[in-house]
Each structure stands twice: as structure tokens, then as C-alpha cells.
Design an enzyme around this catalytic site. Structure first.
Site, PDB file in Angstrom:
ATOM      1  N   ILE A  18       0.835  -1.211   0.000  1.00 25.75           N
ATOM      2  CA  ILE A  18       0.000   0.000   0.000  1.00 25.75           C
ATOM      3  C   ILE A  18       0.868   1.258   0.000  1.00 25.75           C
ATOM      4  O   ILE A  18       0.569   2.242  -0.679  1.00 25.75           O
ATOM      5  CB  ILE A  18      -0.935  -0.017   1.236  1.00 25.75           C
ATOM      6  N   ASP A  62      13.962   2.812  10.697  1.00 24.44           N
ATOM      7  CA  ASP A  62      12.988   2.081  11.511  1.00 24.44           C
ATOM      8  C   ASP A  62      12.138   3.131  12.239  1.00 24.44           C
ATOM      9  O   ASP A  62      12.671   3.903  13.057  1.00 24.44           O
ATOM     10  CB  ASP A  62      13.742   1.207  12.523  1.00 24.44           C
ATOM     11  N   VAL A  63      10.842   3.153  11.950  1.00 26.31           N
ATOM     12  CA  VAL A  63       9.992   4.221  12.522  1.00 26.31           C
ATOM     13  C   VAL A  63       9.872   4.137  14.044  1.00 26.31           C
ATOM     14  O   VAL A  63       9.406   5.087  14.682  1.00 26.31           O
ATOM     15  CB  VAL A  63       8.564   4.252  11.905  1.00 26.31           C
ATOM     16  N   ASN A  89       2.264   4.751   7.204  1.00 25.12           N
ATOM     17  CA  ASN A  89       1.774   3.485   6.657  1.00 25.12           C
ATOM     18  C   ASN A  89       2.552   2.280   7.172  1.00 25.12           C
ATOM     19  O   ASN A  89       2.014   1.168   7.190  1.00 25.12           O
ATOM     20  CB  ASN A  89       1.857   3.561   5.126  1.00 25.12           C
ATOM     21  N   SER A 141      -6.613  -0.112  10.367  1.00 21.61           N
ATOM     22  CA  SER A 141      -7.023  -1.414   9.820  1.00 21.61           C
ATOM     23  C   SER A 141      -8.443  -1.705  10.273  1.00 21.61           C
ATOM     24  O   SER A 141      -8.872  -1.220  11.326  1.00 21.61           O
ATOM     25  CB  SER A 141      -6.104  -2.527  10.351  1.00 21.61           C
ATOM     26  N   TYR A 154      -1.876  -6.479  17.354  1.00 24.04           N
ATOM     27  CA  TYR A 154      -2.075  -5.724  16.112  1.00 24.04           C
ATOM     28  C   TYR A 154      -3.371  -4.906  16.160  1.00 24.04           C
ATOM     29  O   TYR A 154      -3.373  -3.689  15.903  1.00 24.04           O
ATOM     30  CB  TYR A 154      -2.102  -6.702  14.931  1.00 24.04           C
ATOM     31  N   VAL A 187      -6.523  -6.408   1.527  1.00 21.41           N
ATOM     32  CA  VAL A 187      -5.993  -5.795   0.307  1.00 21.41           C
ATOM     33  C   VAL A 187      -5.171  -6.830  -0.450  1.00 21.41           C
ATOM     34  O   VAL A 187      -4.431  -7.621   0.145  1.00 21.41           O
ATOM     35  CB  VAL A 187      -5.120  -4.563   0.640  1.00 21.41           C
ATOM     36  N   THR A 189      -2.379  -7.444  -1.716  1.00 19.92           N
ATOM     37  CA  THR A 189      -0.943  -7.163  -1.818  1.00 19.92           C
ATOM     38  C   THR A 189      -0.216  -8.455  -2.196  1.00 19.92           C
ATOM     39  O   THR A 189      -0.797  -9.550  -2.143  1.00 19.92           O
ATOM     40  CB  THR A 189      -0.391  -6.674  -0.463  1.00 19.92           C
TER      41      THR A 189
HETATM   42  N1  LIG Z   1      -2.688  -5.518   3.340  1.00 19.84           N
HETATM   43  C1  LIG Z   1      -3.789  -5.524   4.064  1.00 19.84           C
HETATM   44  O1  LIG Z   1      -4.697  -6.327   3.818  1.00 19.84           O
HETATM   45  C2  LIG Z   1      -3.951  -4.534   5.182  1.00 19.84           C
HETATM   46  C3  LIG Z   1      -5.175  -4.504   5.856  1.00 19.84           C
HETATM   47  C4  LIG Z   1      -5.344  -3.607   6.889  1.00 19.84           C
HETATM   48  C5  LIG Z   1      -4.325  -2.742   7.243  1.00 19.84           C
HETATM   49  N2  LIG Z   1      -3.128  -2.799   6.578  1.00 19.84           N
HETATM   50  C6  LIG Z   1      -2.093  -1.843   7.001  1.00 19.84           C
HETATM   51  O2  LIG Z   1      -1.629  -1.140   5.879  1.00 19.84           O
HETATM   52  C7  LIG Z   1      -0.246  -0.823   6.029  1.00 19.84           C
HETATM   53  C8  LIG Z   1       0.526  -1.346   4.835  1.00 19.84           C
HETATM   54  O3  LIG Z   1       0.201  -2.700   4.662  1.00 19.84           O
HETATM   55  P1  LIG Z   1       0.813  -3.613   3.509  1.00 19.84           P
HETATM   56  O4  LIG Z   1      -0.089  -4.778   3.351  1.00 19.84           O
HETATM   57  O5  LIG Z   1       1.178  -2.794   2.334  1.00 19.84           O
HETATM   58  O6  LIG Z   1       2.089  -4.128   4.313  1.00 19.84           O
HETATM   59  P2  LIG Z   1       3.487  -4.736   3.846  1.00 19.84           P
HETATM   60  O7  LIG Z   1       3.922  -5.648   4.924  1.00 19.84           O
HETATM   61  O8  LIG Z   1       3.414  -5.253   2.433  1.00 19.84           O
HETATM   62  O9  LIG Z   1       4.382  -3.411   3.832  1.00 19.84           O
HETATM   63  C9  LIG Z   1       4.694  -2.747   5.022  1.00 19.84           C
HETATM   64  C10 LIG Z   1       6.004  -2.032   4.826  1.00 19.84           C
HETATM   65  O10 LIG Z   1       6.352  -1.442   6.070  1.00 19.84           O
HETATM   66  C11 LIG Z   1       7.718  -1.674   6.303  1.00 19.84           C
HETATM   67  N3  LIG Z   1       7.997  -1.642   7.732  1.00 19.84           N
HETATM   68  C12 LIG Z   1       7.657  -2.560   8.671  1.00 19.84           C
HETATM   69  N4  LIG Z   1       8.126  -2.195   9.861  1.00 19.84           N
HETATM   70  C13 LIG Z   1       8.769  -1.016   9.687  1.00 19.84           C
HETATM   71  C14 LIG Z   1       9.472  -0.139  10.555  1.00 19.84           C
HETATM   72  N5  LIG Z   1       9.629  -0.424  11.859  1.00 19.84           N
HETATM   73  N6  LIG Z   1      10.002   1.004  10.045  1.00 19.84           N
HETATM   74  C15 LIG Z   1       9.878   1.301   8.722  1.00 19.84           C
HETATM   75  N7  LIG Z   1       9.239   0.489   7.853  1.00 19.84           N
HETATM   76  C16 LIG Z   1       8.688  -0.649   8.329  1.00 19.84           C
HETATM   77  C17 LIG Z   1       7.986  -3.051   5.704  1.00 19.84           C
HETATM   78  O11 LIG Z   1       9.377  -3.265   5.437  1.00 19.84           O
HETATM   79  C18 LIG Z   1       7.137  -2.994   4.430  1.00 19.84           C
HETATM   80  O12 LIG Z   1       7.850  -2.497   3.325  1.00 19.84           O
HETATM   81  C19 LIG Z   1       0.193  -1.443   7.353  1.00 19.84           C
HETATM   82  O13 LIG Z   1       0.155  -0.462   8.366  1.00 19.84           O
HETATM   83  C20 LIG Z   1      -0.859  -2.500   7.599  1.00 19.84           C
HETATM   84  O14 LIG Z   1      -1.014  -2.791   8.966  1.00 19.84           O
HETATM   85  C21 LIG Z   1      -2.923  -3.674   5.571  1.00 19.84           C
END
Ligand SMILES: NC(=O)c1ccc[n+]([C@@H]2O[C@H](COP(=O)([O-])OP(=O)(O)OC[C@H]3O[C@@H](n4cnc5c(N)ncnc54)[C@H](O)[C@@H]3O)[C@@H](O)[C@H]2O)c1
Length: 262
Positions: A18, A62-63, A89, A141, A154, A187, A189
Site C-alpha cells: 500500500i 525504523d519508525v 503506513n 485497519s 495488532y 488488500v 498485496t
Molecule cells: N494488506 C492488508 O490487507 C492490510 C489490511 C489492513 C491494514 N493494513 C495496514 O496497511 C499498512 C501497509 O500494509 P501492507 O499490506 O502494504 O504491508 P506490507 O507488509 O506489504 O508493507 C509494510 C512495509 O512497512 C515496512 N515496515 C515494517 N516495519 C517497519 C518499521 N519499523 N520502520 C519502517 N518500515 C517498516 C515493511 O518493510 C514494508 O515495506 C500497514 O500499516 C498494515 O497494517 C494492511
């Protein structure tokens, strides 16, 4: 003659999924974008896909680490000199039963999903205030809207992030900064494609009135809208981009005549 202002966004967790889709959406609209992620190699792969490298800054960070975040924001200021939008994000998940979730796992999920957006928004606010305001979007989420199994850390972190969104909106309005959240449903992904079994996919289809996963681009559209001037009077809201998941109660699959034979 002064140069026209080019708007600038910082997207955390932008190496894939995302976050990368949101970063590409900003770039399509002509913005400059900082792509921040803990995964340096992933960031390099993401940056290689982008056709306008002159409008991109890659930041490995790292955030959950305050000093790393401070360096990243200093890098943004040095390269672009302004900040108009922050997308919090980056997220991490531990999907374990409540009784098996360790203190370390709980702490790490809270540090990345809640403390990271708290710290990043503080830093962003100072930069945004310098140019009259801006917008923040926190990615929560549906797990923060409704409880489910295996999501004690989470889901709780995301529910807290939804409330943090409101706190930030109320306090930062005086600086001209709007803060909203986007709560994605399931989503499509690369990760979901890889790890969601046919049974999980069927469960989600049953629970989502639109009957499908969302696309990364559909999330990016909502994120961009909430960062753009088109949402100039919207602040403190959580927008579920979830195909209707949050609106639905029981009986959906039966009413749709799609009951599965389990
Ligand atoms: N994909 C879904 O279905 C879904 C559903 C609900 C919420 N979300 C939320 O959407 C956001 C993005 O989801 P996604 O599916 O694209 O996730 P993803 O796991 O594909 O990508 C997340 C990114 O965040 C980075 N990351 C993780 N920890 C980190 C840190 N400490 N510092 C910096 N970067 C860090 C990872 O390296 C990765 O590139 C997340 O917050 C997730 O919780 C996703």
C-alpha cells in the site's frame, strides 16, 4: 520569478504494498516523495521501478527508533525544503493467540504501529507549520474497528492509532494540519497473494459486501484524497476502505446465496 511550489510527501513503509502504491500516486500527481522503509534492499527495488528519480528520496529507517526518524526528517528538509503530507503506513503484525503473545512482541507492535506515527507526526508537524500546514494520514485497519482472533497486539495498536488520529487532529488544527486515518480491509498485496489460503480468501469474500479484496491503488486513491486540498474541511476521521466490511453484520453470505459447504 520564483519557482512554482512542488508539494512534498513522506510515505513510511513505502518499499512495497500500500505504501509504494501511495508513493506512486503522489508522483503521478506531480509531487516529490520521500520513500521511507526499514527494508533498504526493498527500497532500492521500489526506487528502480519509479520513472522520476529526481522527485524521489529513499530513506532507510525504523519508525520505532526516534534518532533514525529525526535523521530521516532532516534528510527530507535538506533535499526538498518543505513537507506537505505524511502517510504513516509502516506497520507490523504478530498474529498469535492472546495467551501466547510475548511482552517483546506486544512492545514491538506498539512501537512500530503506534509510537512510530506519534513520533513521525511530531516531526512532520514542525516542518509543515513552516509552510502554513499540511495533512497526515495514519493507516489503521479493520482489525482496529472490529475484534478478531490472533490480533490482540495488532488490532489494539490499530484501534489506538485511530484514537491518536483524533487527538492529533484536534491539537494540530491550529497549525493548519489535518489528520485522518484510512482503515483498509483485506488488500490484494503480494503478501496477501502469497499467504492467504483459499479458505481465508473465501472467509473474507463472505464478510465483505463487495465480495472481493481491495486493490492497492484503491487504498492509494483514498490516501491521496485525504492528503490533497480536495479534502480541505475533513479532519479527525477514520475512513474504512473495506468493501463494506465494517458496515455488515451477520447473515451476509446467506443473503447473497453464497453459503459455502464447509
Ligand atoms: N494488506 C492488508 O490487507 C492490510 C489490511 C489492513 C491494514 N493494513 C495496514 O496497511 C499498512 C501497509 O500494509 P501492507 O499490506 O502494504 O504491508 P506490507 O507488509 O506489504 O508493507 C509494510 C512495509 O512497512 C515496512 N515496515 C515494517 N516495519 C517497519 C518499521 N519499523 N520502520 C519502517 N518500515 C517498516 C515493511 O518493510 C514494508 O515495506 C500497514 O500499516 C498494515 O497494517 C494492511
Amino acid at each position: 520569478m520564483t519557482d512554482p511550489v512542488i508539494k512534498t510527501a513522506l510515505v513510511t513503509g513505502a518499499a512495497r504494498g500500500i505504501g509504494l502504491a501511495a508513493a506512486k500516486r503522489f508522483l503521478t500527481e506531480g509531487w516529490q516523495v520521500g520513500l521511507l522503509d526499514i527494508d533498504g534492499a526493498g527500497l532500492q527495488r521500489a526506487a528502480a521501478e519509479i520513472a522520476t528519480p529526481e522527485r524521489v528520496l529513499v530513506l532507510t529507517c525504523d519508525v520505532a527508533m526516534p534518532a533514525q526518524l529525526e535523521s530521516a526528517f532532516a534528510g527530507m528538509a535538506k533535499r526538498f525544503g518543505r513537507l506537505d503530507a505524511l502517510v504513516n503506513n509502516a506497520g507490523t503484525a504478530v498474529f498469535k493467540p492472546l495467551l501466547e503473545t510475548t511482552h517483546d512482541e506486544w512492545q514491538r507492535v506498539m512501537a512500530v504501529n503506534l509510537t512510530g506515527p506519534f513520533l513521525a507526526t511530531q516531526l512532520a508537524s514542525r516542518a509543515m507549520a513552516d509552510n502554513g500546514g499540511g495533512a497526515v494520514v495514519n493507516i489503521t485497519s479493520i482489525s482496529g474497528l472490529r475484534a478478531s482472533t490472533l490480533r490482540v497486539a495488532y488490532g489494539t495498536s490499530k484501534a489506538a492509532l485511530a484514537h491518536l488520529t483524533k487527538q492529533q487532529a484536534v491539537e494540530l488544527a491550529g497549525l493548519g494540519i489535518r489528520v485522518n486515518a484510512v482503515a483498509p480491509g483485506p488488500v490484494e498485496t503480494a503478501m496477501a497473494k502469497a499467504v492467504h489460503s483459499p479458505e481465508i480468501r473465501a472467509d473474507y469474500r463472505d464478510a465483505v459486501p463487495l465480495g472481493r479484496y481491495g486493490l492497492e491503488e484503491e487504498l492509494a486513491e483514498a490516501i491521496f484524497f485525504l492528503c490533497s486540498d480536495r479534502s480541505s474541511y475533513i479532519t479527525g476521521q477514520v475512513l474504512a476502505v473495506d468493501g463494506g466490511f465494517d458496515a455488515a453484520g451477520i447473515g451476509l453470505a446467506t443473503l447473497r446465496g453464497e453459503r459455502r459447504n464447509l
